[in-house]
Design an enzyme around this catalytic site. Structure first.
Site, PDB file in Angstrom:
ATOM      1  N   CYS A 195      -4.259   4.056  10.387  1.00 43.71           N
ATOM      2  CA  CYS A 195      -4.992   5.295  10.648  1.00 43.71           C
ATOM      3  C   CYS A 195      -6.322   5.016  11.329  1.00 43.71           C
ATOM      4  O   CYS A 195      -7.137   5.924  11.486  1.00 43.71           O
ATOM      5  CB  CYS A 195      -5.216   6.071   9.350  1.00 43.71           C
ATOM      6  SG  CYS A 195      -6.290   5.233   8.169  1.00 43.71           S
ATOM      7  N   TYR A 244       0.866  -1.195   0.000  1.00 43.11           N
ATOM      8  CA  TYR A 244       0.000   0.000   0.000  1.00 43.11           C
ATOM      9  C   TYR A 244       0.900   1.241   0.000  1.00 43.11           C
ATOM     10  O   TYR A 244       0.775   2.127   0.830  1.00 43.11           O
ATOM     11  CB  TYR A 244      -0.947   0.017   1.203  1.00 43.11           C
ATOM     12  CG  TYR A 244      -1.705  -1.273   1.424  1.00 43.11           C
ATOM     13  CD1 TYR A 244      -2.927  -1.493   0.808  1.00 43.11           C
ATOM     14  CD2 TYR A 244      -1.188  -2.273   2.250  1.00 43.11           C
ATOM     15  CE1 TYR A 244      -3.625  -2.685   1.009  1.00 43.11           C
ATOM     16  CE2 TYR A 244      -1.878  -3.460   2.458  1.00 43.11           C
ATOM     17  CZ  TYR A 244      -3.093  -3.657   1.835  1.00 43.11           C
ATOM     18  OH  TYR A 244      -3.782  -4.832   2.043  1.00 43.11           O
TER      19      TYR A 244
END
Length: 420
Positions: A377, A287
């Site tokens: 996150c 990612y």
């Protein structure tokens, strides 16, 4: 209406208490120690969400709110909490996530808080109201859009740009009812991606070019219903630097919310890479986006970066990185890196989106890679994914980073080592 005493702050930033029937109460903007008069407004799980009718006795932990829009704007949920208590709550989100993953007594560093007024990325809602256009954020729980000036979170240049958009858009044939403007503040100026319910005609394109010149915007793009961006005007290529490598991100590219947050994340990731490892073995950066971590990691060894978005992968590949970074475009949710593809890696770093990396983490768990560094996150997604590593890996470092000030969101970097 009922009188409630708030006992603690929940994971979503709501004050938690009990209604008189004993069911849980979830009250936005209430703080631990508050005594409030509240009314239930909506069923939520096995309890009710409520709203404050009256603050009977304020908590000793309350402080004056720094932003006059707090309580109306949906961007922040916890601005009135005293700093020390706020920091402890934010750090506790990471502690709780790791405990839920099966780690009873995780070692978690103190919170790193990024500066106010430094966020470099904003996603504005746009709406036509009569002859005006409003550019801002939604009121909490509603479709109404609130002007963001003044904002204590965003870089002031973005606040001014939002105001400039409000002034410019009414004259352009772009908005019938509503749309959005995603803005990244790059090193060469703002980069705007518009989504509107009218396709820009020739006059609108000329108007946007004039606006870009006046407002110091590097690029304006427009995305159609399929989400495919078209460059409307390009005054100079948007550029960002990742560890001395210049990258030209595509329209709407993911960037870390602030430069200070990015620096803290990079530092925590680099610190998690063992000095003693197979130096010829590749570091996998999953990612990878446009290379936020890839080029920093490349200073330690060869890196294989994997990114699902074609435009971001192309930007990373074009930037190069001195031949120490290879790049692969691959949707890791649909086609995760398999365990046998990772078996010769020295380190796997992953920075997945909000929803986590359920498919990928399962392969990492059985790969045998010595070190896994997870950048998250979203504490709930981290808790779910970290549970897949429990029994095989131990967290040896965990850094909470508050680059989403006064919200319930938390960035964190957790370093896992394979058990011997």
């Amino acid at each position: 209406m009922e009188q409630l005493t708030i006992d603690q702050l929940g994971a979503d930033g709501d004050g938690l208490g009990r209604w008189t029937d004993g069911s849980p109460a979830f009250v936005p903007y209430a703080l631990p120690g508050d005594v409030i008069e509240a009314a239930p407004v909506q069923k939520r799980g096995d309890g009710w969400a409520g709203e404050i009718i009256r603050l009977i006795q304020p908590s000793a932990l309350r402080r004056p709110k720094p932003c006059p829009a707090f309580g109306a704007c949906g961007g922040c949920s916890v601005q009135e909490y005293a700093d020390d208590a706020y920091d402890a709550w934010k750090r506790g989100l990471l502690v709780t996530a790791l405990r839920r993953a099966g780690y009873a007594d995780p070692m978690v560093d103190e919170l790193v808080r990024t500066p106010a007024a430094s966020r470099r990325r904003m996603d504005l809602a746009l709406a036509r109201v009569g002859t005006r256009v409003v550019a801002g954020l939604h009121r909490r729980g509603r479709r109404e859009i609130i002007n963001i000036a003044p904002c204590q979170v965003l870089d002031p240049r973005l606040v001014r740009l939002a105001g400039a958009l409000e002034d410019a858009l009414p004259a352009l044939r772009l908005l019938r009812r509503e749309g959005s403007a995603l803005v990244n503040l790059t090193d060469s100026g703002p980069d705007i991606l518009l989504r509107t319910d009218l396709e820009p005609d020739a006059a609108a394109r000329e108007g946007l070019a004039a606006f870009a010149e006046t407002a110091g915007v590097a690029r304006i793009s427009w995305a159609d219903a399929r989400g495919i961006p078209e460059t409307i005007c390009l005054l100079r290529p948007p550029a960002v630097r990742f560890s001395e490598v210049t990258v030209q991100p595509p329209p709407g590219a993911f960037l870390q919310a602030s430069a200070a947050g990015e620096a803290a994340i990079v530092a925590a990731v680099i610190a998690g890479v063992p000095a003693k490892r197979q130096l010829k073995a590749r570091i996998f950066d999953l990612y990878a986006g446009c290379g936020t971590l890839s080029f920093a990691l490349a200073q330690l060894g060869p890196v294989h970066a994997v990114e699902g978005d074609a435009a971001s992968a192309a930007a990373l590949k074009k930037a190069g990185g001195g031949g120490r970074v290879t790049c692969e475009q691959r949707d890791l949710a649909r086609r995760p890196m398999m365990a046998d593809e990772l078996k010769n890696a020295s380190v796997v770093v992953l920075d997945p989106p909000h929803g986590g990396a359920m498919e990928q983490i399962a392969q990492i768990a059985v790969s045998g890679v010595p070190t896994v560094i997870y950048v998250s996150c979203h504490p709930a997604s981290l808790a779910r994914d970290a549970a897949a590593l429990a029994g095989r890996y131990d967290p040896v470092a965990a850094k909470p980073i508050d680059q989403f000030l006064w919200s319930a969101r938390l960035e964190s970097v957790v370093v896992f080592r394979r058990q011997k």
